[in-house]
Write a protein that holds these residues in place. Structure first.
Motif: not given
Length: 266
Positions: A34-35, A40-41, A116-118, A204-210
């Motif tokens: 969801s948006g 949140k990510q 965008g993600f994925s 992996g397949h995620t919005v990573p922490r930087l």
């Protein structure tokens, strides 16, 4: 019905002058999320990265048609932008999704570009390619910016022959996870753009922490975009040329941004 979650630009109170309007970025989430979850990510990223922008997070137009990977992590409802079959070569409701987004962009823009993600990143790149070829968004200024996290190309040859016919001339940054099952497709998507920047992370397949290095890279990248846009707009103002057309080319001639060793140009 899709809804919107927006990070609005602050304004001054007590009669003080308002801050300049921030440039909008449309943010498209991944499959069956969801948006709100995507917001949140991204909120875990350092605020300096998108300090000059308003991030607008939309929900996909279709309710999730199956189990979501974030069940138990983030509350429903969950959404998807369109449906697809294994192999990512056949799609359902893609045209309806594109029509919805074009209508939203035209009615609520202008937008500078996409985050965008994925599935959301794949869709964003498709829209950018279609706009570059004059297929959609002809009444909207050309998009100038794209941040992709775990994106990929569409596989339908009819789509590829149009959307990726020529390098897409949009300033693009691609976050690629070394353990992502879409690592190679993400790298392939980057090659569809003119002078892309690929930033790798170990996840992996995620919005990573930087980490601090990545924060510096992304902050310099977005700041460079804004500085380039401001330089062009200021020059147009001096020549009495400020208007819709000057905004369309605001990112042209932007200064070169140098990145650290973990950023790899394709």
């Amino acid at each position: 019905v899709s809804c919107m979650v927006e990070m609005e630009a602050p304004c001054e109170a007590n009669g003080k002058e308002e801050e300049p309007t921030k440039r909008k970025i449309l943010c498209l989430h991944g499959f069956r999320t969801s948006g709100g979850f995507f917001k949140k990510q991204i909120s875990r990223w350092d605020p300096s990265i998108f300090a000059g922008f308003d991030l607008v997070f939309l929900d996909g137009i279709f309710p999730a048609g199956g189990k979501s990977d974030i069940e138990g992590i983030y509350p429903p409802p969950y959404y998807e932008w369109f449906q697809f079959k294994e192999g990512f070569t056949e799609y359902e409701n893609l045209d309806k999704c594109i029509s919805f987004l074009c209508e939203y962009i035209t009615g609520n823009g202008p937008f500078e570009g996409f985050l965008g993600f994925s599935q959301g990143a794949a869709l964003s790149a498709l829209l950018l390619g279609y706009q570059a070829q004059g297929k959609i968004l002809q009444d909207h200024p050309p998009m100038k910016l794209f941040v992709s996290v775990s994106g990929c190309k569409f596989r339908d040859p009819a789509i590829c022959d149009t959307a990726y016919r020529e390098p897409i001339k949009v300033k693009s940054l691609h976050l690629v996870g070394e353990k992502d099952w879409l690592r190679e497709p993400s790298e392939e998507l980057a090659t569809a753009f003119d002078d892309p920047l690929v930033v790798r992370h170990p996840h992996g397949h995620t919005v990573p922490r930087l980490d601090a290095v990545a924060v510096k890279q992304l902050s310099e990248w977005t700041r460079g975009f804004l500085q380039g846009a401001d330089v062009v707009i200021a020059g147009a103002a001096e020549n009495g040329e400020v208007g819709e057309e000057s905004n369309r080319t605001a990112a042209d001639g932007r200064p070169e941004v140098k990145f650290g060793l973990s950023a790899v140009a394709v």
